[in-house]
Design a protein around this motif. Sequence first.
Motif, PDB file in Angstrom:
ATOM      1  N   GLU A   1       0.832  -1.198   0.000  1.00 58.03           N
ATOM      2  CA  GLU A   1       0.000   0.000   0.000  1.00 58.03           C
ATOM      3  C   GLU A   1       0.871   1.254   0.000  1.00 58.03           C
ATOM      4  OE1 GLU A   1      -3.605   2.048   2.644  1.00 58.03           O
ATOM      5  OE2 GLU A   1      -2.867   0.017   3.111  1.00 58.03           O
ATOM      6  N   MET A   2       0.481   2.219  -0.828  1.00 54.57           N
ATOM      7  CA  MET A   2       1.223   3.484  -0.899  1.00 54.57           C
ATOM      8  C   MET A   2       0.915   4.339   0.331  1.00 54.57           C
ATOM      9  SD  MET A   2       3.064   5.691  -2.944  1.00 54.57           S
ATOM     10  CE  MET A   2       2.700   5.547  -4.694  1.00 54.57           C
ATOM     11  N   PRO A   3       1.938   4.787   1.084  1.00 53.83           N
ATOM     12  CA  PRO A   3       1.697   5.674   2.229  1.00 53.83           C
ATOM     13  C   PRO A   3       1.034   6.977   1.791  1.00 53.83           C
ATOM     14  CG  PRO A   3       3.923   4.786   2.283  1.00 53.83           C
ATOM     15  CD  PRO A   3       3.359   4.448   0.933  1.00 53.83           C
ATOM     16  N   ARG A   4       0.191   7.549   2.660  1.00 56.67           N
ATOM     17  CA  ARG A   4      -0.487   8.815   2.401  1.00 56.67           C
ATOM     18  C   ARG A   4      -0.127   9.791   3.513  1.00 56.67           C
ATOM     19  NH1 ARG A   4      -1.694   7.265  -2.176  1.00 56.67           N
ATOM     20  NH2 ARG A   4      -0.377   9.095  -2.378  1.00 56.67           N
ATOM     21  N   ALA A   5       0.358  10.949   3.126  1.00 58.17           N
ATOM     22  CA  ALA A   5       0.829  11.935   4.095  1.00 58.17           C
ATOM     23  C   ALA A   5      -0.271  12.357   5.061  1.00 58.17           C
ATOM     24  CB  ALA A   5       1.385  13.155   3.370  1.00 58.17           C
ATOM     25  N   VAL A   6      -1.482  12.550   4.558  1.00 60.44           N
ATOM     26  CA  VAL A   6      -2.576  13.029   5.408  1.00 60.44           C
ATOM     27  C   VAL A   6      -2.886  12.037   6.523  1.00 60.44           C
ATOM     28  CG1 VAL A   6      -4.399  12.044   3.949  1.00 60.44           C
ATOM     29  CG2 VAL A   6      -4.877  14.066   5.380  1.00 60.44           C
ATOM     30  N   ASP A   7      -2.715  10.741   6.267  1.00 56.02           N
ATOM     31  CA  ASP A   7      -2.964   9.736   7.296  1.00 56.02           C
ATOM     32  C   ASP A   7      -1.976   9.886   8.449  1.00 56.02           C
ATOM     33  OD1 ASP A   7      -5.000   8.698   5.744  1.00 56.02           O
ATOM     34  OD2 ASP A   7      -3.729   7.167   4.817  1.00 56.02           O
ATOM     35  N   TYR A   8      -0.747  10.120   8.120  1.00 52.06           N
ATOM     36  CA  TYR A   8       0.296  10.262   9.153  1.00 52.06           C
ATOM     37  C   TYR A   8       0.091  11.543   9.958  1.00 52.06           C
ATOM     38  CZ  TYR A   8       2.870   6.415   7.002  1.00 52.06           C
ATOM     39  OH  TYR A   8       3.244   5.190   6.535  1.00 52.06           O
ATOM     40  N   ILE A   9      -0.283  12.610   9.271  1.00 56.62           N
ATOM     41  CA  ILE A   9      -0.486  13.892   9.960  1.00 56.62           C
ATOM     42  C   ILE A   9      -1.711  13.822  10.874  1.00 56.62           C
ATOM     43  CG2 ILE A   9      -1.034  16.332   9.604  1.00 56.62           C
ATOM     44  CD1 ILE A   9       0.642  16.147   6.995  1.00 56.62           C
ATOM     45  N   ASN A  10      -2.811  13.239  10.382  1.00 57.22           N
ATOM     46  CA  ASN A  10      -4.022  13.097  11.208  1.00 57.22           C
ATOM     47  C   ASN A  10      -3.769  12.197  12.420  1.00 57.22           C
ATOM     48  OD1 ASN A  10      -5.562  14.760   9.593  1.00 57.22           O
ATOM     49  ND2 ASN A  10      -6.346  13.083   8.330  1.00 57.22           N
ATOM     50  N   ARG A  11      -2.969  11.150  12.206  1.00 54.05           N
ATOM     51  CA  ARG A  11      -2.645  10.258  13.313  1.00 54.05           C
ATOM     52  C   ARG A  11      -1.808  10.995  14.360  1.00 54.05           C
ATOM     53  NH1 ARG A  11       0.521   6.385  10.888  1.00 54.05           N
ATOM     54  NH2 ARG A  11      -1.376   5.665   9.837  1.00 54.05           N
ATOM     55  N   ALA A  12      -0.867  11.804  13.898  1.00 58.64           N
ATOM     56  CA  ALA A  12      -0.028  12.564  14.824  1.00 58.64           C
ATOM     57  C   ALA A  12      -0.866  13.567  15.611  1.00 58.64           C
ATOM     58  CB  ALA A  12       1.079  13.273  14.050  1.00 58.64           C
ATOM     59  N   LYS A  13      -1.854  14.152  14.955  1.00 60.59           N
ATOM     60  CA  LYS A  13      -2.746  15.099  15.649  1.00 60.59           C
ATOM     61  C   LYS A  13      -3.560  14.382  16.728  1.00 60.59           C
ATOM     62  CE  LYS A  13      -3.358  18.431  11.865  1.00 60.59           C
ATOM     63  NZ  LYS A  13      -4.311  19.007  10.885  1.00 60.59           N
ATOM     64  N   ALA A  14      -4.042  13.196  16.393  1.00 61.24           N
ATOM     65  CA  ALA A  14      -4.862  12.437  17.343  1.00 61.24           C
ATOM     66  C   ALA A  14      -4.048  11.970  18.538  1.00 61.24           C
ATOM     67  CB  ALA A  14      -5.492  11.244  16.635  1.00 61.24           C
ATOM     68  N   GLU A  15      -2.767  11.668  18.300  1.00 61.74           N
ATOM     69  CA  GLU A  15      -1.910  11.156  19.370  1.00 61.74           C
ATOM     70  C   GLU A  15      -1.354  12.253  20.259  1.00 61.74           C
ATOM     71  OE1 GLU A  15       1.013   9.036  17.180  1.00 61.74           O
ATOM     72  OE2 GLU A  15      -0.237   7.243  16.866  1.00 61.74           O
ATOM     73  N   ASP A  16      -1.417  13.486  19.794  1.00 61.21           N
ATOM     74  CA  ASP A  16      -0.823  14.590  20.556  1.00 61.21           C
ATOM     75  C   ASP A  16      -1.812  15.096  21.612  1.00 61.21           C
ATOM     76  OD1 ASP A  16       1.000  16.547  21.323  1.00 61.21           O
ATOM     77  OD2 ASP A  16       0.187  18.004  19.891  1.00 61.21           O
ATOM     78  N   THR A  17      -1.969  14.310  22.659  1.00 59.05           N
ATOM     79  CA  THR A  17      -2.920  14.669  23.721  1.00 59.05           C
ATOM     80  C   THR A  17      -2.224  15.222  24.963  1.00 59.05           C
ATOM     81  OG1 THR A  17      -2.868  12.385  24.532  1.00 59.05           O
ATOM     82  CG2 THR A  17      -4.586  12.959  22.941  1.00 59.05           C
ATOM     83  N   GLU A  18      -0.940  14.960  25.089  1.00 59.71           N
ATOM     84  CA  GLU A  18      -0.211  15.450  26.265  1.00 59.71           C
ATOM     85  C   GLU A  18       0.208  16.899  26.065  1.00 59.71           C
ATOM     86  OE1 GLU A  18       3.062  12.994  27.197  1.00 59.71           O
ATOM     87  OE2 GLU A  18       1.934  11.116  27.103  1.00 59.71           O
TER      88      GLU A  18
END
Length: 343
Positions: free
Chosen positions: A258-275
């Motif tokens: 599967e080809m990586p998608r930049a938006v997936d990585y950025i959205n995941r980083a946003k979701a993980e940034d809770t601290e």
Amino acid sequence: MEKEHPLLQSYHEYIKSTLDYRIAIIGQVDAGKSALVNRLTGMDSAVSTQTDATREVSAYPFGEKGEILDFPGVGTREYSPKQYKKLISKTGIKHVLYVFSSKIREADEAVIRYLAKKGVRITFVYNKSDTLIDVSGERLQKTLMNDKDTELHVTFKKHLDQPLHYQFVSVKDDVGIGELEQTISSVFEEKDALFDKRAKSAGYLEKFLTRKMNTLAKKLLSPSFKDIILNRSYKSIEEMTEDHYQISKGDAEVIGHEMPRAVDYINRAKAEDTEKKSPADYITHLTSLFSAVFKMRKLNVVTFIVSSLGEMGIKNIYPVLKGTFGYAGDMNDFAREVIKYHR
């Protein structure tokens, strides 16, 4: 014949750059060097009725990957031995055919001693062998050739640890040309064997991909990156990266990844940034992540980007940069699989 994948082609060009596929034709003024280049390459190099027509280094293809470099004559007004040494040093040549058509001169000795000192491989060629005649008619051409070999051996035996003899050729009579072509071809065959070995080497593949990553970092973290973040134009990150690696969605289908998608990585980083982190903590983490992904020790570029985007706030910038770095790393892995599939 199927066209080579552009990424694999770039990889092969990189491997070729690690080898020196060049042989320089150097030698005496008016020794027929350019005519010899023409005969060996089938190209039209600089030939003139004037002495030493070649004034600069010219390159001509030989075989699939090789190049023959046509150098000016040694010991002209334009190129004294001192200037000639600088020319050799500038080109960084590793193998030369040194062409003679008369006795060894002082300028030849100076240049050949320099080549020997630099560890340059030398093949000695005596061109215009058809002119090797004894005016008295008492000595055979073979004897005259032996005399030339003896002169060569005596002159350079203290400087060169190699067999010292000429390859006698005549462009006019087509004598010895086939043997000289075979000598050159054998050199490039040695290079080809090294090329194939390095192209299959995991180490050279990683060196190539590291270089690609380093140049990608400069493209991604440029002043225009600010506009990408402000406009949330994450698609442009993907387009830039795919173009950099010369890959497309079609490659994902071919290699089954599967080809990586930049938006997936950025959205995941946003979701993980809770601290809640301090600005210094954000920068420290980005520095560590960037160094791990791009294999760079110094990280002035991240602090530069963060400072230039200060009005947005480090918390807003952090997930975009973190996601982009993660995306770039996985795209590098994707590129590795593309190369492995096609090579």
